[in-house]
Write a protein that holds these residues in place. Sequence first.
Motif, mmCIF file in Angstrom:
data_model
loop_
_atom_site.group_PDB
_atom_site.id
_atom_site.type_symbol
_atom_site.label_atom_id
_atom_site.label_comp_id
_atom_site.label_asym_id
_atom_site.label_seq_id
_atom_site.Cartn_x
_atom_site.Cartn_y
_atom_site.Cartn_z
ATOM 1 N N SER A 99 35.858 32.726 44.802
ATOM 2 C CA SER A 99 35.419 33.975 45.063
ATOM 3 C C SER A 99 34.153 33.276 46.069
ATOM 4 C CB SER A 99 34.771 34.734 44.182
ATOM 5 O OG SER A 99 34.419 36.051 44.585
ATOM 6 N N SER A 100 33.152 34.288 46.159
ATOM 7 C CA SER A 100 31.878 34.035 47.271
ATOM 8 C C SER A 100 30.772 34.572 46.577
ATOM 9 C CB SER A 100 32.446 34.777 48.482
ATOM 10 O OG SER A 100 31.386 34.588 49.515
ATOM 11 N N GLU A 101 29.581 34.122 47.014
ATOM 12 C CA GLU A 101 28.443 34.894 46.849
ATOM 13 C C GLU A 101 28.256 36.256 47.636
ATOM 14 O OE1 GLU A 101 25.204 35.033 48.747
ATOM 15 O OE2 GLU A 101 26.759 34.854 50.405
ATOM 16 N N GLU A 131 37.288 42.989 45.209
ATOM 17 C CA GLU A 131 38.474 43.500 44.918
ATOM 18 C C GLU A 131 39.514 42.414 44.169
ATOM 19 O OE1 GLU A 131 39.626 46.994 44.796
ATOM 20 O OE2 GLU A 131 37.291 46.984 45.303
ATOM 21 N N SER A 132 39.552 41.543 44.924
ATOM 22 C CA SER A 132 40.247 40.282 44.357
ATOM 23 C C SER A 132 39.891 40.099 42.701
ATOM 24 C CB SER A 132 40.377 39.092 45.201
ATOM 25 O OG SER A 132 41.008 39.280 46.254
ATOM 26 N N GLU A 133 38.530 39.873 42.556
ATOM 27 C CA GLU A 133 37.964 39.780 41.478
ATOM 28 C C GLU A 133 38.523 40.551 40.307
ATOM 29 O OE1 GLU A 133 33.719 38.879 40.647
ATOM 30 O OE2 GLU A 133 33.839 37.289 42.199
ATOM 31 N N LYS A 134 38.245 42.093 40.783
ATOM 32 C CA LYS A 134 38.789 42.966 39.629
ATOM 33 C C LYS A 134 40.249 42.912 39.345
ATOM 34 C CE LYS A 134 35.336 46.473 41.498
ATOM 35 N NZ LYS A 134 35.005 47.707 42.096
ATOM 36 N N ILE A 135 40.959 42.658 40.359
ATOM 37 C CA ILE A 135 42.680 42.491 40.039
ATOM 38 C C ILE A 135 42.800 41.356 39.164
ATOM 39 C CG2 ILE A 135 44.751 41.706 41.271
ATOM 40 C CD1 ILE A 135 43.560 43.166 43.897
ATOM 41 N N ILE A 136 42.023 40.242 39.244
ATOM 42 C CA ILE A 136 42.359 39.241 38.418
ATOM 43 C C ILE A 136 41.686 39.674 37.002
ATOM 44 C CG2 ILE A 136 41.648 36.921 37.587
ATOM 45 C CD1 ILE A 136 41.599 36.267 40.663
#
Length: 202
Positions: A99-101, A131-136
Amino acid sequence: MKRILLTGSTSFLGSKFIEMFHSVYEIKGISKSDPDNPVDLLDIDALSRVYKEFNPDIIIHTAAIVDQDANKVKIPNILSTKNLVEVAKIRNTPIIFSSSESVYGGKEQKGEYSENDPYKPRSAYGETKVESEKIIIDSGLSYLFTRCHRYVGINKKYNKAKQFPDTIKLLQSGNQVILDDHKLFKPCLINHISDVYRYYIE
């Protein structure tokens, strides 16, 4: 030997992980631009075939389009994560996500973040990481997120422009280097990030 499916095999971080641990793990690196394994993460059928044939113990997801243009990053970054999660759920394969800060916004705390701080993305790229974090998270899979800022390090297999190696080249050639004292960031050595990934895997 653990089997690792790594996206972004031609990326700065992804190719470094492969370089460091190719003799420790069986790694299948994939990327649209990988001459050995050209796989488009937006093609769910191709991705599913690779996953089922390789049967990984863990997935490392480093692939992403880095740009501030929402039209360039929104669909590819989010859809690639959705597709990856979809295939990972077939056998409940854990995911390590780069991910990213930028999920935090990058200004108020000058990089002094806690993982429990709220999301405050200020860019389209940051929004895709959120959004990618939430999907995971919603997938129910085991996961690790790393939220680094500026990747630095030496990677002989990566020849695209990167600020740290390019600055070193300028210094070595005696050319002028102009530093920006308005941007604050904490550099993250790609070797160290790769070591964190290995620690989690083990």
